[in-house]
Design an enzyme around this catalytic site. Sequence first.
Site, PDB file in Angstrom:
ATOM      1  N   CYS A 111      20.912   8.078 -10.667  1.00 16.80           N
ATOM      2  CA  CYS A 111      20.564   9.440 -10.257  1.00 16.80           C
ATOM      3  C   CYS A 111      21.625  10.419 -10.368  1.00 16.80           C
ATOM      4  O   CYS A 111      21.497  11.687 -10.684  1.00 16.80           O
ATOM      5  CB  CYS A 111      20.142   9.392  -8.443  1.00 16.80           C
ATOM      6  SG  CYS A 111      21.434   8.534  -7.769  1.00 16.80           S
ATOM      7  N   HIS A 224      21.698  15.155  -3.764  1.00 22.34           N
ATOM      8  CA  HIS A 224      23.007  14.944  -4.331  1.00 22.34           C
ATOM      9  C   HIS A 224      23.683  16.135  -4.818  1.00 22.34           C
ATOM     10  O   HIS A 224      23.002  17.013  -5.359  1.00 22.34           O
ATOM     11  CB  HIS A 224      23.231  13.994  -5.357  1.00 22.34           C
ATOM     12  CG  HIS A 224      22.857  12.412  -4.785  1.00 22.34           C
ATOM     13  ND1 HIS A 224      22.520  12.013  -3.538  1.00 22.34           N
ATOM     14  CD2 HIS A 224      22.774  11.358  -5.578  1.00 22.34           C
ATOM     15  CE1 HIS A 224      22.366  10.789  -3.553  1.00 22.34           C
ATOM     16  NE2 HIS A 224      22.573  10.398  -4.795  1.00 22.34           N
TER      17      HIS A 224
END
Lengths: 320, 320
Positions: A111, A224
């Site tokens: 990710c 994130h």
Amino acid sequence: MIEVLHARQFPLTELVLLASERSAGKSMATAYGEKQVEAFSVERAQSCDFVLMAVSGSFSTEFSPQITGNGKTVVIDNSSAFRYHEDVPLVVPEINESAMDGKLLIANPNCTTAIAAMALWPLHQHFKLKKIIVSTYQAASGAGAQGMTELEEGTRQALEGKVFPNEVFAHPLPFNVIPHIDSFQSNGYTKEEMKVVWETQKIFGDKSLACSCTAVRIPTKRAHSEAITIETEKEVSPEAAMEVLSTAPGVQVVDNPAEKSYPMPLTATKKYDVEVGRIRRSLVFQPCGLDLFVSGDQLLRGAALNAVLIAEAKLLKMPR
Amino acid sequence: MIEVLHARQFPLTELVLLASERSAGKSMATAYGEKQVEAFSVERAQSCDFVLMAVSGSFSTEFSPQITGNGKTVVIDNSSAFRYHEDVPLVVPEINESAMDGKLLIANPNCTTAIAAMALWPLHQHFKLKKIIVSTYQAASGAGAQGMTELEEGTRQALEGKVFPNEVFAHPLPFNVIPHIDSFQSNGYTKEEMKVVWETQKIFGDKSLACSCTAVRIPTKRAHSEAITIETEKEVSPEAAMEVLSTAPGVQVVDNPAEKSYPMPLTATKKYDVEVGRIRRSLVFQPCGLDLFVSGDQLLRGAALNAVLIAEAKLLKMPR
């Protein structure tokens, strides 16, 4: 993944849910209505056109090659099992879609890598990257639903002066910062950090790209963020970078400091596009460098969305 | 500052609390017992040997030079008012104590700078730094007590699905990341980021040092962390760096990944020493570079402790 398939109107004729014997028979609410889980078997998986794997690396290692063994079922694997295999493409469709031509087993990247790659690829194409230095701000949900629960419940307890035991994270995460995601490697970097290095090089098809990462867990729930410094081969200005990024697929430039507008988890959460902003001249790589900041939904771009985009791209190339 | 003076047994004969007319007469519990606040006047301040200024830049700009005008009172200023004045030393006593010889007005550096400097100075002395790239993870209390309250109350509300209005921070901080501390400058960097650049160069006495910073507020309460990448002139190994850092004053090496030991706000809070760890070879600057991670209590090393250390160093050099 099911939500993204539905939201993007993926032209599926049937949704099949496969899991362990233990879960077989259970009913599950999905965007396509109530569905019953079936027990996994290679044969049942092979009866499908696409298999989206959200399983452990060891399960994928054993079964992914068996499923594609029929010569027609496409397996999109979210684990890291095959990401570094030379004959398995690691794909972000906006970047290296052609790498999966003629391939049935396709790996979905880490990710953190996928989020950075969205911002870096257009810059790499126009200014050629030489060095990439990444510091991450990673959300609790990157460690799964239990990570999220541990943060929320732990925070509730911490506010009352109590301690909630940490099990998912190496240390208590509420109001803390943990520079440790995944296991430590012999070179002192964590596996999460090395994934960013290895996978960026593989997706960009450039082993000479120097890349380093510090991966840090912080007490956020989802999305994130990453502070990125790059050195480029060609001279680059913030204006030129912004122009390139503003037309790049999967990227949203969010960069208007005067209006307090820059990438943040608060705004990047549940968004397909990766937010890119704080674009400015690097003070250490002049005139060939930039500093930037990105926020992206790691459950979407870093997982479900990227997997579905891979399936969409494969579908377009299938014989009708 | 009062707590640190007391804890370090600073040999004071009298503690005088000066504030605005509005606060004059109020009683305050201190480590030295109950004390009454007096109204500030230059004359009263000049009756003291040391004045520790915890005031606004504009107040300091006006009054600090007036106080030292008596030729004997030492003023240690925590604001940024004089940090970049050529004839005002900017001091971290472990690094450039001698810069304050013969000076009465001394500036205390920015907290993020002071924390990084503790780890970087010993490395600079041994391996000569060429480039420094910093990404910060800064706590809410860096914005004062109100910042702390806004995070705590905001988090409480957020856990119940409610929204607590943000006033101190540019956006809601609970479970969020805000890449914006202090005001934006014309080069796209924030003042907080440029402070790290300017102040590191000034404290280290090296204007050629290339330095860049991304300053980020995260939902922690106390202690700032920083991910730092350095390029050095001389070849450096993690082992050599660790040896140098293990004997450096004000530094605690916390670097045992196998034991899940690395710098964190959880352990750095209320500690005098800055924690340094995750020391590893840089993957972009080889063989002359390192990546490292630091956590330090910004209220101590970044403010109160550093101010008191300055006073201690000055005291030792005073005529008896």
